[in-house]
Design an enzyme around this catalytic site. Sequence first.
Site, PDB file in Angstrom:
ATOM      1  N   HIS A 118       0.811  -1.223   0.000  1.00 35.49           N
ATOM      2  CA  HIS A 118       0.000   0.000   0.000  1.00 35.49           C
ATOM      3  C   HIS A 118       0.849   1.281   0.000  1.00 35.49           C
ATOM      4  O   HIS A 118       1.919   1.345   0.579  1.00 35.49           O
ATOM      5  CB  HIS A 118      -0.920   0.014   1.230  1.00 35.49           C
ATOM      6  CG  HIS A 118      -0.179  -0.081   2.532  1.00 35.49           C
ATOM      7  ND1 HIS A 118       0.294   1.017   3.213  1.00 35.49           N
ATOM      8  CD2 HIS A 118       0.191  -1.149   3.265  1.00 35.49           C
ATOM      9  CE1 HIS A 118       0.900   0.636   4.316  1.00 35.49           C
ATOM     10  NE2 HIS A 118       0.858  -0.684   4.375  1.00 35.49           N
ATOM     11  N   ASP A 119       0.348   2.271  -0.723  1.00 35.32           N
ATOM     12  CA  ASP A 119       0.911   3.632  -0.721  1.00 35.32           C
ATOM     13  C   ASP A 119       2.299   3.715  -1.340  1.00 35.32           C
ATOM     14  O   ASP A 119       3.021   4.688  -1.107  1.00 35.32           O
ATOM     15  CB  ASP A 119       0.933   4.221   0.699  1.00 35.32           C
ATOM     16  CG  ASP A 119      -0.451   4.251   1.320  1.00 35.32           C
ATOM     17  OD1 ASP A 119      -1.282   5.052   0.868  1.00 35.32           O
ATOM     18  OD2 ASP A 119      -0.704   3.458   2.257  1.00 35.32           O
ATOM     19  N   GLY A 136       5.217  -1.127   2.449  1.00 32.35           N
ATOM     20  CA  GLY A 136       4.394   0.056   2.262  1.00 32.35           C
ATOM     21  C   GLY A 136       5.185   1.357   2.232  1.00 32.35           C
ATOM     22  O   GLY A 136       6.269   1.471   2.805  1.00 32.35           O
TER      23      GLY A 136
END
Length: 259
Positions: A118-119, A136
């Site tokens: 994520h991100d 992440g």
Amino acid sequence: MISKLAHIHENATLGPNVHIDPFSMIHEDVEIGEGTWIGSNVTIYPGARIGKNCKIFPGAVIAAIPQDLKFQGEASTVEIGDNTTIRECVTISRGTLDKKTTKVGSNCLLMAYVHIAHDCIIGNNVIIANAVQVAGHVVVDDWAIIGGSSAIHQFVKIGIHSMISGGSLVRKDVPPYTKAAREPLSYAGVNSLGLRRRGFSSETISLIQEVYRYLFLNSLNNSRALEEIEINLPATKERDEIVNFIRSSERGVMKGYIN
């Protein structure tokens, strides 16, 4: 072009000439650009935004919810640029409240079993080899190459035109134009071969090498090395990219040359 054995949600948006093979599932709130091919047994979850002429091979999972206990179901996306190839069993997670998106640029190659958490923000023309695991909030700049089975710590930044040896544990930032290898990960020279292939002149490569002599070979701490670089070396785009990268590093940069 779309198999009757694929499941396409009525609220998914497909561009012209999209090809979807049997047993793939495309959920709602998915956008797929013109000319993209999706192989068998691919799952694309809500929030995926896939560009034109991409190739997504069997077993890939795009835009699954992040593997982050802080995630509370907030709306987020995965954005993939044009002409990017995603090989077998790659997984790319949606963003969280931090950036609300995970991005992979255009003209990238993500080889089999890569995980992008994520991100993360992955630039253009990036190659990530087999089984690389990217935690992440990682940033990978344009033209970087990451060798197979490497593991990238969360919040690490990998600079433009850098190259990381296979099997590396990347705990610190990797500055632009460098090769990174050994354990612990350290400076292994300038990525001169890659730069020549991409049209950099011998003069530009020599200046980049001189910058890194100050940073990694002259026994100076980073603050003093940056001062010496700005005093003694001409201002160029490449010099300033390196200086700004080092100054803005939050995790610190990898070690200098180790014999």
